[in-house]
Design an enzyme around this catalytic site. Structure first.
Site, mmCIF file in Angstrom:
data_model
loop_
_atom_site.group_PDB
_atom_site.id
_atom_site.type_symbol
_atom_site.label_atom_id
_atom_site.label_comp_id
_atom_site.label_asym_id
_atom_site.label_seq_id
_atom_site.Cartn_x
_atom_site.Cartn_y
_atom_site.Cartn_z
ATOM 1 N N SER A 50 -0.958 21.899 -7.646
ATOM 2 C CA SER A 50 -1.181 21.452 -6.296
ATOM 3 C C SER A 50 -1.384 22.623 -5.488
ATOM 4 O O SER A 50 -0.759 23.798 -5.875
ATOM 5 C CB SER A 50 0.252 20.712 -6.078
ATOM 6 O OG SER A 50 1.441 21.213 -5.890
ATOM 7 N N ASP A 82 -5.550 20.772 -7.724
ATOM 8 C CA ASP A 82 -5.422 19.282 -7.316
ATOM 9 C C ASP A 82 -5.676 19.128 -5.830
ATOM 10 O O ASP A 82 -5.213 20.286 -5.012
ATOM 11 C CB ASP A 82 -4.077 18.768 -7.688
ATOM 12 C CG ASP A 82 -4.248 17.513 -7.804
ATOM 13 O OD1 ASP A 82 -5.199 16.665 -7.946
ATOM 14 O OD2 ASP A 82 -3.115 16.794 -7.828
ATOM 15 N N HIS A 179 -0.311 7.602 -5.796
ATOM 16 C CA HIS A 179 0.804 8.864 -6.217
ATOM 17 C C HIS A 179 2.201 8.428 -6.004
ATOM 18 O O HIS A 179 2.565 7.468 -5.181
ATOM 19 C CB HIS A 179 0.459 9.839 -5.056
ATOM 20 C CG HIS A 179 -0.636 10.560 -5.474
ATOM 21 N ND1 HIS A 179 -1.519 10.869 -4.247
ATOM 22 C CD2 HIS A 179 -1.524 10.899 -6.440
ATOM 23 C CE1 HIS A 179 -2.587 11.501 -5.006
ATOM 24 N NE2 HIS A 179 -2.795 11.540 -5.987
ATOM 25 N N GLY A 180 3.040 8.769 -6.970
ATOM 26 C CA GLY A 180 4.384 8.758 -6.784
ATOM 27 C C GLY A 180 4.941 7.469 -7.827
ATOM 28 O O GLY A 180 4.127 7.100 -8.698
ATOM 29 N N GLY A 208 -2.779 8.878 -9.716
ATOM 30 C CA GLY A 208 -1.576 8.115 -9.728
ATOM 31 C C GLY A 208 -1.089 7.569 -11.169
ATOM 32 O O GLY A 208 -0.915 6.242 -11.383
ATOM 33 N N GLY A 209 -1.256 8.248 -12.279
ATOM 34 C CA GLY A 209 -1.009 7.733 -13.363
ATOM 35 C C GLY A 209 0.439 7.174 -13.833
ATOM 36 O O GLY A 209 0.610 6.300 -14.514
ATOM 37 N N ASN A 229 -4.583 11.604 -14.168
ATOM 38 C CA ASN A 229 -3.675 12.608 -13.581
ATOM 39 C C ASN A 229 -2.229 12.102 -13.804
ATOM 40 O O ASN A 229 -1.835 10.882 -13.220
ATOM 41 C CB ASN A 229 -3.957 12.580 -12.013
ATOM 42 C CG ASN A 229 -5.245 13.243 -11.801
ATOM 43 O OD1 ASN A 229 -6.119 13.595 -12.708
ATOM 44 N ND2 ASN A 229 -5.627 13.649 -10.335
ATOM 45 N N THR A 232 3.957 12.896 -11.058
ATOM 46 C CA THR A 232 5.337 12.562 -10.862
ATOM 47 C C THR A 232 6.048 12.333 -12.370
ATOM 48 O O THR A 232 7.492 12.684 -12.307
ATOM 49 C CB THR A 232 5.563 10.886 -10.183
ATOM 50 O OG1 THR A 232 4.654 11.175 -9.187
ATOM 51 C CG2 THR A 232 6.861 10.425 -9.873
HETATM 52 P P1 13P Z 1 1.252 10.815 -10.034
HETATM 53 O O1 13P Z 1 2.323 11.536 -9.286
HETATM 54 O O2 13P Z 1 1.501 8.994 -9.713
HETATM 55 O O3 13P Z 1 1.503 10.568 -11.747
HETATM 56 O O4 13P Z 1 -0.011 10.955 -9.698
HETATM 57 C C1 13P Z 1 -0.660 12.133 -9.937
HETATM 58 C C2 13P Z 1 -1.935 12.486 -9.326
HETATM 59 O O5 13P Z 1 -2.755 11.613 -9.073
HETATM 60 C C3 13P Z 1 -2.052 13.949 -8.888
HETATM 61 O O6 13P Z 1 -3.432 14.213 -7.991
#
Ligand code: 13P
Length: 286
Positions: A50, A82, A179-180, A208-209, A229, A232
Protein backbone atom coordinates in the site's frame (compact mmCIF):
# COMPACT_ATOMS: atom_id res chain seq x y z
CA UNK A 1 10.93 -18.58 -12.88
CA UNK A 2 11.92 -15.36 -11.17
CA UNK A 3 10.27 -11.95 -10.84
CA UNK A 4 7.97 -11.46 -13.84
CA UNK A 5 5.66 -8.72 -15.12
CA UNK A 6 2.11 -8.79 -13.72
CA UNK A 7 0.59 -9.77 -17.07
CA UNK A 8 2.61 -12.95 -17.21
CA UNK A 9 1.02 -14.05 -13.94
CA UNK A 10 -2.55 -12.87 -14.44
CA UNK A 11 -2.98 -13.66 -18.15
CA UNK A 12 -2.29 -17.36 -17.58
CA UNK A 13 -4.53 -17.41 -14.50
CA UNK A 14 -7.27 -15.71 -16.53
CA UNK A 15 -6.94 -18.22 -19.39
CA UNK A 16 -6.93 -21.24 -17.09
CA UNK A 17 -9.48 -19.75 -14.66
CA UNK A 18 -7.60 -19.91 -11.39
CA UNK A 19 -6.95 -17.00 -9.06
CA UNK A 20 -3.63 -15.59 -7.93
CA UNK A 21 -3.47 -14.23 -4.41
CA UNK A 22 -2.37 -10.59 -4.35
CA UNK A 23 -1.39 -10.12 -0.72
CA UNK A 24 -0.64 -6.78 0.95
CA UNK A 25 2.49 -7.13 3.06
CA UNK A 26 3.44 -4.64 5.76
CA UNK A 27 7.10 -5.30 6.57
CA UNK A 28 10.06 -7.65 6.02
CA UNK A 29 8.64 -10.55 8.00
CA UNK A 30 5.34 -10.61 6.13
CA UNK A 31 6.99 -10.18 2.73
CA UNK A 32 9.32 -13.11 3.40
CA UNK A 33 6.54 -15.30 4.83
CA UNK A 34 4.20 -14.78 1.86
CA UNK A 35 7.02 -15.51 -0.60
CA UNK A 36 7.95 -18.63 1.40
CA UNK A 37 4.33 -19.82 1.23
CA UNK A 38 4.35 -19.37 -2.57
CA UNK A 39 7.56 -21.38 -2.87
CA UNK A 40 6.22 -24.11 -0.57
CA UNK A 41 2.94 -24.31 -2.54
CA UNK A 42 4.61 -24.01 -5.96
CA UNK A 43 2.21 -21.13 -6.58
CA UNK A 44 2.53 -17.75 -8.27
CA UNK A 45 1.90 -14.80 -5.96
CA UNK A 46 1.56 -11.03 -6.26
CA UNK A 47 3.12 -9.09 -3.41
CA UNK A 48 1.28 -5.81 -2.87
CA UNK A 49 2.41 -2.72 -1.02
CA UNK A 50 0.00 0.00 0.00
CA UNK A 51 1.04 3.64 -0.22
CA UNK A 52 1.14 3.62 3.59
CA UNK A 53 3.60 0.70 3.62
CA UNK A 54 5.82 2.34 1.00
CA UNK A 55 5.91 5.47 3.14
CA UNK A 56 6.38 3.70 6.48
CA UNK A 57 9.14 1.31 5.40
CA UNK A 58 10.64 3.64 2.80
CA UNK A 59 10.68 2.96 -0.93
CA UNK A 60 14.39 2.11 -1.17
CA UNK A 61 14.42 -0.21 1.82
CA UNK A 62 11.23 -1.93 0.66
CA UNK A 63 12.62 -2.52 -2.80
CA UNK A 64 15.99 -3.72 -1.47
CA UNK A 65 14.12 -6.25 0.68
CA UNK A 66 12.13 -7.40 -2.33
CA UNK A 67 15.23 -7.76 -4.51
CA UNK A 68 17.11 -9.79 -1.91
CA UNK A 69 14.15 -11.98 -0.97
CA UNK A 70 13.30 -12.84 -4.58
CA UNK A 71 16.87 -13.44 -5.81
CA UNK A 72 16.87 -16.95 -7.30
CA UNK A 73 13.20 -17.56 -6.44
CA UNK A 74 11.67 -20.40 -8.45
CA UNK A 75 8.01 -19.41 -8.59
CA UNK A 76 6.56 -16.47 -10.58
CA UNK A 77 6.20 -13.41 -8.36
CA UNK A 78 5.72 -9.70 -8.93
CA UNK A 79 5.63 -6.53 -6.88
CA UNK A 80 2.50 -4.39 -7.17
CA UNK A 81 1.65 -0.95 -5.80
CA UNK A 82 -1.93 -1.06 -4.50
CA UNK A 83 -4.39 1.90 -4.66
CA UNK A 84 -2.20 4.88 -5.42
CA UNK A 85 -3.81 8.25 -6.21
CA UNK A 86 -0.41 9.99 -5.90
CA UNK A 87 1.14 10.26 -9.38
CA UNK A 88 4.58 11.21 -8.05
CA UNK A 89 4.83 8.18 -5.78
CA UNK A 90 3.47 6.00 -8.54
CA UNK A 91 6.25 7.20 -10.88
CA UNK A 92 8.88 6.62 -8.18
CA UNK A 93 7.72 3.03 -7.74
CA UNK A 94 7.60 2.40 -11.49
CA UNK A 95 11.09 3.78 -12.00
CA UNK A 96 12.48 1.83 -9.03
CA UNK A 97 11.39 -1.63 -10.07
CA UNK A 98 7.73 -2.22 -9.11
CA UNK A 99 6.19 -4.55 -11.72
CA UNK A 100 2.75 -2.98 -11.66
CA UNK A 101 0.62 -0.25 -10.13
CA UNK A 102 -3.04 0.43 -9.42
CA UNK A 103 -3.61 4.05 -10.36
CA UNK A 104 -6.52 4.96 -8.13
CA UNK A 105 -8.33 7.73 -9.98
CA UNK A 106 -11.67 6.48 -8.73
CA UNK A 107 -12.47 9.76 -6.96
CA UNK A 108 -11.96 11.71 -10.19
CA UNK A 109 -14.66 12.24 -12.83
CA UNK A 110 -14.39 9.31 -15.25
CA UNK A 111 -13.11 11.48 -18.13
CA UNK A 112 -10.26 12.85 -16.01
CA UNK A 113 -9.49 9.42 -14.55
CA UNK A 114 -9.35 8.09 -18.12
CA UNK A 115 -7.05 10.88 -19.28
CA UNK A 116 -4.62 10.30 -16.40
CA UNK A 117 -4.78 6.52 -16.67
CA UNK A 118 -3.72 6.78 -20.34
CA UNK A 119 -0.59 8.61 -19.15
CA UNK A 120 0.08 6.09 -16.37
CA UNK A 121 -0.22 3.19 -18.83
CA UNK A 122 2.28 4.84 -21.20
CA UNK A 123 4.71 5.46 -18.34
CA UNK A 124 4.34 1.97 -16.88
CA UNK A 125 4.64 0.16 -20.20
CA UNK A 126 7.81 2.14 -20.97
CA UNK A 127 9.20 0.75 -17.70
CA UNK A 128 8.17 -2.82 -18.62
CA UNK A 129 5.44 -2.65 -15.95
CA UNK A 130 1.66 -3.02 -16.02
CA UNK A 131 -1.38 -1.13 -14.81
CA UNK A 132 -4.56 -2.02 -12.98
CA UNK A 133 -7.31 0.56 -13.40
CA UNK A 134 -10.58 1.34 -11.65
CA UNK A 135 -13.46 3.74 -12.19
CA UNK A 136 -15.38 3.27 -8.95
CA UNK A 137 -13.92 3.41 -5.47
CA UNK A 138 -14.01 0.04 -3.73
CA UNK A 139 -16.00 0.53 -0.53
CA UNK A 140 -14.01 0.74 2.71
CA UNK A 141 -10.87 2.43 3.94
CA UNK A 142 -7.65 0.51 3.19
CA UNK A 143 -4.50 1.87 4.82
CA UNK A 144 -5.92 5.39 4.91
CA UNK A 145 -7.25 5.40 1.33
CA UNK A 146 -10.95 5.16 0.42
CA UNK A 147 -14.34 5.71 2.02
CA UNK A 148 -16.97 3.60 3.78
CA UNK A 149 -19.66 4.96 1.49
CA UNK A 150 -20.47 2.74 -1.47
CA UNK A 151 -19.75 4.47 -4.78
CA UNK A 152 -22.37 4.22 -7.50
CA UNK A 153 -21.39 1.87 -10.31
CA UNK A 154 -20.78 3.08 -13.83
CA UNK A 155 -22.64 1.54 -16.75
CA UNK A 156 -21.16 -1.30 -18.80
CA UNK A 157 -20.46 0.96 -21.84
CA UNK A 158 -18.57 3.43 -19.60
CA UNK A 159 -16.49 0.60 -18.10
CA UNK A 160 -15.71 -0.87 -21.52
CA UNK A 161 -14.83 2.51 -22.98
CA UNK A 162 -12.41 3.06 -20.06
CA UNK A 163 -10.77 -0.34 -20.54
CA UNK A 164 -10.40 0.11 -24.32
CA UNK A 165 -9.22 3.71 -24.36
CA UNK A 166 -6.73 3.40 -21.49
CA UNK A 167 -5.18 0.07 -22.52
CA UNK A 168 -5.02 -1.06 -18.87
CA UNK A 169 -3.87 -4.62 -18.24
CA UNK A 170 -6.19 -5.50 -15.33
CA UNK A 171 -9.56 -3.97 -14.39
CA UNK A 172 -10.99 -3.65 -10.88
CA UNK A 173 -14.77 -3.11 -10.98
CA UNK A 174 -16.91 -2.50 -7.90
CA UNK A 175 -19.28 -5.46 -7.49
CA UNK A 176 -20.51 -4.97 -3.93
CA UNK A 177 -17.13 -5.97 -2.51
CA UNK A 178 -15.44 -3.97 0.26
CA UNK A 179 -12.11 -3.63 1.99
CA UNK A 180 -11.90 -4.69 5.62
CA UNK A 181 -14.04 -7.10 7.63
CA UNK A 182 -17.55 -7.77 6.22
CA UNK A 183 -20.19 -7.24 8.89
CA UNK A 184 -22.61 -9.39 6.84
CA UNK A 185 -22.02 -11.68 3.86
CA UNK A 186 -21.61 -9.39 0.84
CA UNK A 187 -24.09 -9.50 -2.05
CA UNK A 188 -21.78 -9.67 -5.03
CA UNK A 189 -22.76 -8.72 -8.55
CA UNK A 190 -20.93 -11.60 -10.22
CA UNK A 191 -22.85 -11.01 -13.45
CA UNK A 192 -21.05 -7.68 -13.84
CA UNK A 193 -17.73 -9.56 -14.03
CA UNK A 194 -19.14 -11.88 -16.72
CA UNK A 195 -20.60 -8.97 -18.69
CA UNK A 196 -17.28 -7.09 -18.74
CA UNK A 197 -15.23 -10.18 -19.60
CA UNK A 198 -17.66 -11.25 -22.36
CA UNK A 199 -17.29 -7.87 -24.05
CA UNK A 200 -13.61 -7.32 -23.30
CA UNK A 201 -11.50 -10.32 -22.21
CA UNK A 202 -9.38 -8.61 -19.55
CA UNK A 203 -8.23 -10.17 -16.25
CA UNK A 204 -10.36 -8.81 -13.41
CA UNK A 205 -8.99 -7.84 -9.98
CA UNK A 206 -11.23 -8.86 -7.10
CA UNK A 207 -10.76 -6.47 -4.19
CA UNK A 208 -11.95 -7.04 -0.65
CA UNK A 209 -11.10 -10.74 -0.61
CA UNK A 210 -10.97 -11.11 3.17
CA UNK A 211 -14.19 -12.71 4.41
CA UNK A 212 -15.54 -13.98 1.07
CA UNK A 213 -16.70 -17.58 1.01
CA UNK A 214 -15.22 -20.44 -1.04
CA UNK A 215 -18.39 -20.50 -3.16
CA UNK A 216 -18.00 -16.78 -3.93
CA UNK A 217 -14.32 -17.15 -4.77
CA UNK A 218 -14.90 -20.14 -7.07
CA UNK A 219 -17.75 -18.42 -8.86
CA UNK A 220 -15.89 -15.12 -9.37
CA UNK A 221 -12.62 -16.78 -10.38
CA UNK A 222 -14.48 -18.94 -12.94
CA UNK A 223 -15.89 -15.71 -14.41
CA UNK A 224 -12.48 -14.07 -14.84
CA UNK A 225 -11.26 -12.73 -11.48
CA UNK A 226 -7.62 -13.72 -11.91
CA UNK A 227 -6.12 -11.41 -9.24
CA UNK A 228 -7.62 -11.78 -5.78
CA UNK A 229 -6.66 -9.11 -3.25
CA UNK A 230 -6.10 -10.03 0.38
CA UNK A 231 -5.02 -7.49 2.95
CA UNK A 232 -7.12 -7.61 6.13
CA UNK A 233 -6.56 -11.37 6.55
CA UNK A 234 -2.80 -10.77 6.72
CA UNK A 235 -3.22 -7.96 9.25
CA UNK A 236 -5.40 -10.20 11.41
CA UNK A 237 -3.03 -13.19 11.17
CA UNK A 238 -0.05 -10.98 11.92
CA UNK A 239 -1.52 -9.17 14.89
CA UNK A 240 -3.42 -12.03 16.51
CA UNK A 241 -0.39 -14.35 16.30
CA UNK A 242 1.77 -11.64 17.86
CA UNK A 243 -0.80 -11.13 20.59
CA UNK A 244 -1.20 -14.84 21.36
CA UNK A 245 2.54 -15.38 21.50
CA UNK A 246 3.16 -12.33 23.66
CA UNK A 247 0.44 -13.34 26.12
CA UNK A 248 2.24 -16.69 26.51
CA UNK A 249 5.60 -14.96 26.83
CA UNK A 250 4.20 -12.81 29.60
CA UNK A 251 2.85 -15.85 31.44
CA UNK A 252 6.17 -17.67 31.10
CA UNK A 253 8.14 -14.48 31.74
CA UNK A 254 10.28 -15.50 28.76
CA UNK A 255 11.31 -12.84 26.23
CA UNK A 256 12.95 -14.12 23.06
CA UNK A 257 12.19 -12.05 19.93
CA UNK A 258 13.35 -14.67 17.35
CA UNK A 259 10.84 -17.18 18.81
CA UNK A 260 8.12 -14.57 18.36
CA UNK A 261 9.17 -14.02 14.73
CA UNK A 262 9.13 -17.79 14.02
CA UNK A 263 5.64 -18.07 15.47
CA UNK A 264 4.25 -15.10 13.51
CA UNK A 265 5.97 -16.17 10.27
CA UNK A 266 4.28 -19.59 10.50
CA UNK A 267 0.87 -17.94 11.03
CA UNK A 268 1.33 -15.63 8.03
CA UNK A 269 2.57 -18.52 5.85
CA UNK A 270 -0.49 -20.60 6.83
CA UNK A 271 -2.84 -17.74 5.97
CA UNK A 272 -1.19 -17.17 2.57
CA UNK A 273 -1.04 -20.89 1.71
CA UNK A 274 -4.71 -21.33 2.66
CA UNK A 275 -5.68 -18.62 0.16
CA UNK A 276 -3.49 -20.11 -2.58
CA UNK A 277 -5.29 -23.44 -2.07
CA UNK A 278 -8.70 -21.76 -2.12
CA UNK A 279 -7.89 -19.90 -5.36
CA UNK A 280 -6.58 -23.00 -7.19
CA UNK A 281 -3.09 -21.64 -7.84
CA UNK A 282 -1.15 -24.37 -6.01
CA UNK A 283 1.23 -26.19 -8.37
CA UNK A 284 0.80 -23.56 -11.13
CA UNK A 285 4.35 -22.26 -10.80
CA UNK A 286 5.68 -24.12 -13.83
P1 13P B 1 -9.29 -6.92 2.16
O1 13P B 1 -8.62 -5.99 3.12
O2 13P B 1 -10.74 -7.02 2.35
O3 13P B 1 -8.62 -8.26 2.14
O4 13P B 1 -9.11 -6.27 0.70
C1 13P B 1 -7.81 -6.16 0.17
C2 13P B 1 -7.79 -5.31 -1.03
O5 13P B 1 -8.69 -5.30 -1.82
C3 13P B 1 -6.58 -4.48 -1.23
O6 13P B 1 -6.69 -3.61 -2.30
Amino acid sequence: MPVVPLKEIVDRAFRERYGVAAINVVNDLTMEAVLAAAVEQRSPVIIQTSVKTVRSVGLDVLFAMWREMTAGIEVPVCLHLDHCPDRALLSDCLHNGWNSVLFDGSRLPVAENLRQTVDVVAEAHACGAHVEGEIEAITGVEDGIGSDEEASRQSLPVALDFIRKTGIDVFAPAIGNAHGVYRAEPHLDAQRVSDIVAAEPIPIALHGGTGMTDVQFHDLISRGCAKVNISTALKIAYMTSNLAYLRGAEERDSWDPPSLFTHVRAAVMDMAAAHMRRFGSVGKAG
